[in-house]
Design a protein around this motif. Structure first.
Motif, PDB file in Angstrom:
ATOM      1  N   VAL A   1      52.239 -54.462 -10.015  1.00 32.84           N
ATOM      2  CA  VAL A   1      52.121 -54.510  -8.555  1.00 32.84           C
ATOM      3  C   VAL A   1      53.298 -53.808  -7.890  1.00 32.84           C
ATOM      4  O   VAL A   1      53.144 -53.110  -6.877  1.00 32.84           O
ATOM      5  CB  VAL A   1      52.008 -55.968  -8.085  1.00 32.84           C
ATOM      6  CG1 VAL A   1      52.055 -56.046  -6.557  1.00 32.84           C
ATOM      7  CG2 VAL A   1      50.739 -56.594  -8.611  1.00 32.84           C
ATOM      8  N   ALA A   2      54.500 -53.957  -8.458  1.00 35.16           N
ATOM      9  CA  ALA A   2      55.682 -53.340  -7.859  1.00 35.16           C
ATOM     10  C   ALA A   2      55.680 -51.825  -8.012  1.00 35.16           C
ATOM     11  O   ALA A   2      56.145 -51.101  -7.119  1.00 35.16           O
ATOM     12  CB  ALA A   2      56.947 -53.931  -8.488  1.00 35.16           C
ATOM     13  N   LEU A   3      55.147 -51.329  -9.118  1.00 27.46           N
ATOM     14  CA  LEU A   3      55.190 -49.891  -9.377  1.00 27.46           C
ATOM     15  C   LEU A   3      54.003 -49.146  -8.784  1.00 27.46           C
ATOM     16  O   LEU A   3      54.131 -47.971  -8.426  1.00 27.46           O
ATOM     17  CB  LEU A   3      55.250 -49.635 -10.887  1.00 27.46           C
ATOM     18  CG  LEU A   3      56.514 -50.150 -11.598  1.00 27.46           C
ATOM     19  CD1 LEU A   3      56.418 -49.921 -13.099  1.00 27.46           C
ATOM     20  CD2 LEU A   3      57.765 -49.463 -11.031  1.00 27.46           C
ATOM     21  N   VAL A   4      52.851 -49.783  -8.673  1.00 29.63           N
ATOM     22  CA  VAL A   4      51.654 -49.126  -8.135  1.00 29.63           C
ATOM     23  C   VAL A   4      51.557 -49.476  -6.652  1.00 29.63           C
ATOM     24  O   VAL A   4      51.133 -50.576  -6.276  1.00 29.63           O
ATOM     25  CB  VAL A   4      50.391 -49.569  -8.898  1.00 29.63           C
ATOM     26  CG1 VAL A   4      49.165 -48.844  -8.361  1.00 29.63           C
ATOM     27  CG2 VAL A   4      50.553 -49.309 -10.391  1.00 29.63           C
ATOM     28  N   ARG A   5      51.949 -48.542  -5.807  1.00 31.21           N
ATOM     29  CA  ARG A   5      52.035 -48.816  -4.378  1.00 31.21           C
ATOM     30  C   ARG A   5      50.691 -49.196  -3.746  1.00 31.21           C
ATOM     31  O   ARG A   5      50.650 -50.106  -2.904  1.00 31.21           O
ATOM     32  CB  ARG A   5      52.619 -47.597  -3.660  1.00 31.21           C
ATOM     33  CG  ARG A   5      52.908 -47.818  -2.178  1.00 31.21           C
ATOM     34  CD  ARG A   5      53.494 -46.556  -1.557  1.00 31.21           C
ATOM     35  NE  ARG A   5      54.766 -46.219  -2.156  1.00 31.21           N
ATOM     36  CZ  ARG A   5      55.927 -46.688  -1.723  1.00 31.21           C
ATOM     37  NH1 ARG A   5      55.965 -47.530  -0.700  1.00 31.21           N
ATOM     38  NH2 ARG A   5      57.055 -46.330  -2.315  1.00 31.21           N
ATOM     39  N   PRO A   6      49.549 -48.562  -4.095  1.00 34.77           N
ATOM     40  CA  PRO A   6      48.288 -48.955  -3.454  1.00 34.77           C
ATOM     41  C   PRO A   6      47.879 -50.400  -3.701  1.00 34.77           C
ATOM     42  O   PRO A   6      47.040 -50.941  -2.971  1.00 34.77           O
ATOM     43  CB  PRO A   6      47.267 -47.980  -4.064  1.00 34.77           C
ATOM     44  CG  PRO A   6      48.066 -46.797  -4.485  1.00 34.77           C
ATOM     45  CD  PRO A   6      49.367 -47.359  -4.935  1.00 34.77           C
ATOM     46  N   LEU A   7      48.434 -51.033  -4.719  1.00 30.34           N
ATOM     47  CA  LEU A   7      48.068 -52.418  -4.998  1.00 30.34           C
ATOM     48  C   LEU A   7      48.823 -53.424  -4.134  1.00 30.34           C
ATOM     49  O   LEU A   7      48.405 -54.580  -4.044  1.00 30.34           O
ATOM     50  CB  LEU A   7      48.328 -52.742  -6.477  1.00 30.34           C
ATOM     51  CG  LEU A   7      47.438 -52.049  -7.512  1.00 30.34           C
ATOM     52  CD1 LEU A   7      47.875 -52.444  -8.918  1.00 30.34           C
ATOM     53  CD2 LEU A   7      45.979 -52.425  -7.294  1.00 30.34           C
ATOM     54  N   ARG A   8      49.910 -53.027  -3.530  1.00 31.86           N
ATOM     55  CA  ARG A   8      50.756 -53.993  -2.840  1.00 31.86           C
ATOM     56  C   ARG A   8      50.046 -54.632  -1.649  1.00 31.86           C
ATOM     57  O   ARG A   8      50.090 -55.847  -1.471  1.00 31.86           O
ATOM     58  CB  ARG A   8      52.049 -53.315  -2.378  1.00 31.86           C
ATOM     59  CG  ARG A   8      52.899 -52.784  -3.513  1.00 31.86           C
ATOM     60  CD  ARG A   8      54.129 -52.070  -2.978  1.00 31.86           C
ATOM     61  NE  ARG A   8      54.834 -51.368  -4.043  1.00 31.86           N
ATOM     62  CZ  ARG A   8      55.880 -50.573  -3.836  1.00 31.86           C
ATOM     63  NH1 ARG A   8      56.345 -50.377  -2.598  1.00 31.86           N
ATOM     64  NH2 ARG A   8      56.455 -49.961  -4.855  1.00 31.86           N
ATOM     65  N   GLY A   9      49.396 -53.806  -0.846  1.00 30.73           N
ATOM     66  CA  GLY A   9      48.706 -54.345   0.333  1.00 30.73           C
ATOM     67  C   GLY A   9      47.612 -55.332  -0.027  1.00 30.73           C
ATOM     68  O   GLY A   9      47.600 -56.462   0.488  1.00 30.73           O
ATOM     69  N   PRO A  10      46.657 -54.954  -0.890  1.00 33.65           N
ATOM     70  CA  PRO A  10      45.614 -55.915  -1.267  1.00 33.65           C
ATOM     71  C   PRO A  10      46.161 -57.181  -1.911  1.00 33.65           C
ATOM     72  O   PRO A  10      45.646 -58.277  -1.658  1.00 33.65           O
ATOM     73  CB  PRO A  10      44.742 -55.114  -2.244  1.00 33.65           C
ATOM     74  CG  PRO A  10      44.962 -53.695  -1.887  1.00 33.65           C
ATOM     75  CD  PRO A  10      46.381 -53.611  -1.434  1.00 33.65           C
ATOM     76  N   VAL A  11      47.207 -57.050  -2.729  1.00 36.50           N
ATOM     77  CA  VAL A  11      47.767 -58.241  -3.372  1.00 36.50           C
ATOM     78  C   VAL A  11      48.413 -59.158  -2.344  1.00 36.50           C
ATOM     79  O   VAL A  11      48.253 -60.388  -2.389  1.00 36.50           O
ATOM     80  CB  VAL A  11      48.778 -57.833  -4.462  1.00 36.50           C
ATOM     81  CG1 VAL A  11      49.559 -59.041  -4.972  1.00 36.50           C
ATOM     82  CG2 VAL A  11      48.050 -57.161  -5.621  1.00 36.50           C
ATOM     83  N   ARG A  12      49.155 -58.580  -1.392  1.00 32.71           N
ATOM     84  CA  ARG A  12      49.760 -59.408  -0.339  1.00 32.71           C
ATOM     85  C   ARG A  12      48.692 -60.106   0.484  1.00 32.71           C
ATOM     86  O   ARG A  12      48.823 -61.297   0.815  1.00 32.71           O
ATOM     87  CB  ARG A  12      50.660 -58.544   0.548  1.00 32.71           C
ATOM     88  CG  ARG A  12      52.023 -58.239  -0.043  1.00 32.71           C
ATOM     89  CD  ARG A  12      52.980 -57.752   1.029  1.00 32.71           C
ATOM     90  NE  ARG A  12      52.527 -56.492   1.600  1.00 32.71           N
ATOM     91  CZ  ARG A  12      52.953 -55.296   1.202  1.00 32.71           C
ATOM     92  NH1 ARG A  12      53.833 -55.216   0.212  1.00 32.71           N
ATOM     93  NH2 ARG A  12      52.513 -54.199   1.770  1.00 32.71           N
ATOM     94  N   SER A  13      47.635 -59.381   0.846  1.00 29.30           N
ATOM     95  CA  SER A  13      46.550 -59.993   1.613  1.00 29.30           C
ATOM     96  C   SER A  13      45.879 -61.112   0.831  1.00 29.30           C
ATOM     97  O   SER A  13      45.568 -62.183   1.382  1.00 29.30           O
ATOM     98  CB  SER A  13      45.526 -58.917   1.991  1.00 29.30           C
ATOM     99  OG  SER A  13      44.424 -59.483   2.654  1.00 29.30           O
ATOM    100  N   PHE A  14      45.657 -60.877  -0.468  1.00 28.30           N
ATOM    101  CA  PHE A  14      45.043 -61.904  -1.303  1.00 28.30           C
ATOM    102  C   PHE A  14      45.923 -63.147  -1.386  1.00 28.30           C
ATOM    103  O   PHE A  14      45.437 -64.277  -1.287  1.00 28.30           O
ATOM    104  CB  PHE A  14      44.789 -61.332  -2.696  1.00 28.30           C
ATOM    105  CG  PHE A  14      44.356 -62.364  -3.698  1.00 28.30           C
ATOM    106  CD1 PHE A  14      43.048 -62.826  -3.718  1.00 28.30           C
ATOM    107  CD2 PHE A  14      45.255 -62.882  -4.618  1.00 28.30           C
ATOM    108  CE1 PHE A  14      42.645 -63.782  -4.637  1.00 28.30           C
ATOM    109  CE2 PHE A  14      44.855 -63.834  -5.539  1.00 28.30           C
ATOM    110  CZ  PHE A  14      43.556 -64.283  -5.544  1.00 28.30           C
ATOM    111  N   LEU A  15      47.228 -62.953  -1.577  1.00 29.79           N
ATOM    112  CA  LEU A  15      48.133 -64.099  -1.676  1.00 29.79           C
ATOM    113  C   LEU A  15      48.197 -64.880  -0.365  1.00 29.79           C
ATOM    114  O   LEU A  15      48.256 -66.121  -0.379  1.00 29.79           O
ATOM    115  CB  LEU A  15      49.532 -63.625  -2.081  1.00 29.79           C
ATOM    116  CG  LEU A  15      49.664 -63.084  -3.513  1.00 29.79           C
ATOM    117  CD1 LEU A  15      51.075 -62.564  -3.766  1.00 29.79           C
ATOM    118  CD2 LEU A  15      49.304 -64.170  -4.519  1.00 29.79           C
ATOM    119  N   ARG A  16      48.185 -64.169   0.775  1.00 28.57           N
ATOM    120  CA  ARG A  16      48.182 -64.875   2.064  1.00 28.57           C
ATOM    121  C   ARG A  16      46.930 -65.730   2.214  1.00 28.57           C
ATOM    122  O   ARG A  16      46.983 -66.892   2.638  1.00 28.57           O
ATOM    123  CB  ARG A  16      48.282 -63.868   3.216  1.00 28.57           C
ATOM    124  CG  ARG A  16      49.673 -63.338   3.462  1.00 28.57           C
ATOM    125  CD  ARG A  16      49.760 -62.676   4.821  1.00 28.57           C
ATOM    126  NE  ARG A  16      48.830 -61.549   4.933  1.00 28.57           N
ATOM    127  CZ  ARG A  16      49.148 -60.288   4.666  1.00 28.57           C
ATOM    128  NH1 ARG A  16      50.372 -59.992   4.225  1.00 28.57           N
ATOM    129  NH2 ARG A  16      48.266 -59.317   4.806  1.00 28.57           N
TER     130      ARG A  16
END
Length: 336
Positions: free
Chosen positions: A198-213
């Motif tokens: 997640v930290a290295l693949v930038r396109p994954l950060r947004g969806p992961v943050r939204s999912f965690l919220r």
């Protein structure tokens, strides 16, 4: 009065043109028809590939005590109720109880065909979506369900050890040091690898943050409602005990010389040690670990093998075809 020949010939093409031609099958309807038939085809393929195991297991069950086999069937049915309770506890929306229970029965059939609970999660995700639950919240409920099940098993194991301290035989039940180190390394490295990806693949950060919220919001909402907490954590704690009850009942039907506490601990330890292996429904690794635990307690190999096979016949083979039929009916009626 004479009728022109042209007028007599006219109705024929008119009638031909008035006939309704068959409409082309849309992709959605074709996919739905395929979804109705595929579960039954999958069951048939699996039955053909593993028919010998089913035949041998059924022959063994024919010589067992029918009263205890009936008790094992009761524990199996209660397991679907427990699964439905956990699914309801993992989502704030109220789900129809009858359809929810039917979906979990159907999910059991799908779970035994695809590895790592993919089949059960796919069926449940489709069911939640058909009930109006948004995709991000439905996915968060699946993640919560997957997290709570192993977490709830830990206090159950500790409770069994506190109530029955004699069931723990370290020399007989625990794997060797190399296996323990490998399992511990997997437990530590898998979360670290996920964080690095997640930290290295930038396109994954947004969806992961939204999912965690979304997940954290639903978790807070659920834990403010005592009924949801009881369904979620209580169902997750009771489910492995019900499955252990199936094993113990089958073992008693065969005359297995072990106590229910020993069988329960062997089953819980087997599921904890090998449950992460991505086999369909846990079949294979969990069976081997359970057999190893029963023999480690001193059970004869023949009786331990018959118990494990009988457990799988009752929990996998017997409900498989009815579960596939229910899955097809739910798809046909639009519930999935």
């Amino acid at each position: 009065m004479s009728v022109p020949l042209d007028d007599l010939a006219a109705p024929a093409p008119a009638r031909a043109s008035s006939r309704r031609l068959p409409l082309p099958l849309s992709p959605g309807r074709a996919a739905r028809r395929a979804a109705v038939v595929l579960p039954l085809l999958a069951v048939g393929a699996w039955a053909a590939a593993d028919w010998r195991a089913f035949r041998d297991g059924a022959a063994r069950l024919a010589s067992a005590d029918p009263a205890w086999l009936l008790a094992a069937g009761g524990f199996t049915c209660l397991g679907w109720v427990a699964a439905a309770c956990v699914r309801q506890g993992a989502v704030p929306d109220r789900l129809p109880p009858g359809l929810l229970l039917a979906s979990q029965f159907a999910a059991g059939a799908a779970n035994h065909v695809l590895p790592a609970s993919v089949g059960a999660h796919a069926v449940t995700l489709r069911f939640l979506r058909r009930q109006g639950v948004p995709l991000h919240r439905a996915t968060a409920s699946l993640a919560l369900y997957s997290l709570v099940k192993p977490l709830a098993k830990t206090p159950v194991l500790l409770a069994v050890l506190l109530v029955f301290p004699d069931v723990l035989r370290l020399g007989a039940l625990l794997p060797d040091r190399r296996t323990l180190l490998l399992a511990g390394g997997c437990v530590v490295l898998c979360p670290v690898a996920a964080v690095l990806v997640v930290a290295l693949v930038r396109p994954l950060r947004g969806p992961v943050r939204s999912f965690l919220r979304t997940a954290m919001t639903d978790v807070r909402r659920l834990h403010r409602r005592p009924a949801r907490v009881l369904a979620l954590w209580g169902g997750a704690a009771v489910a492995p005990l019900l499955q252990a009850g199936v094993v113990a009942s089958v073992g008693t039907a065969f005359g297995l010389p072990l106590t229910w506490a020993q069988v329960t601990f062997a089953f819980l330890a087997a599921g904890t040690a090998m449950g992460a292996v991505p086999a369909p429904g846990g079949i294979g690794p969990v069976d081997a670990a359970l057999l190893f635990g029963l023999v480690g307690y001193g059970a004869p190999m023949a009786l331990a093998t018959a118990t494990v096979i009988g457990y799988r016949v009752l929990t996998v083979w017997v409900p498989l075809l009815p579960g596939a039929v229910v899955l097809s009916v739910l798809v046909q009626r639009g519930a999935l």
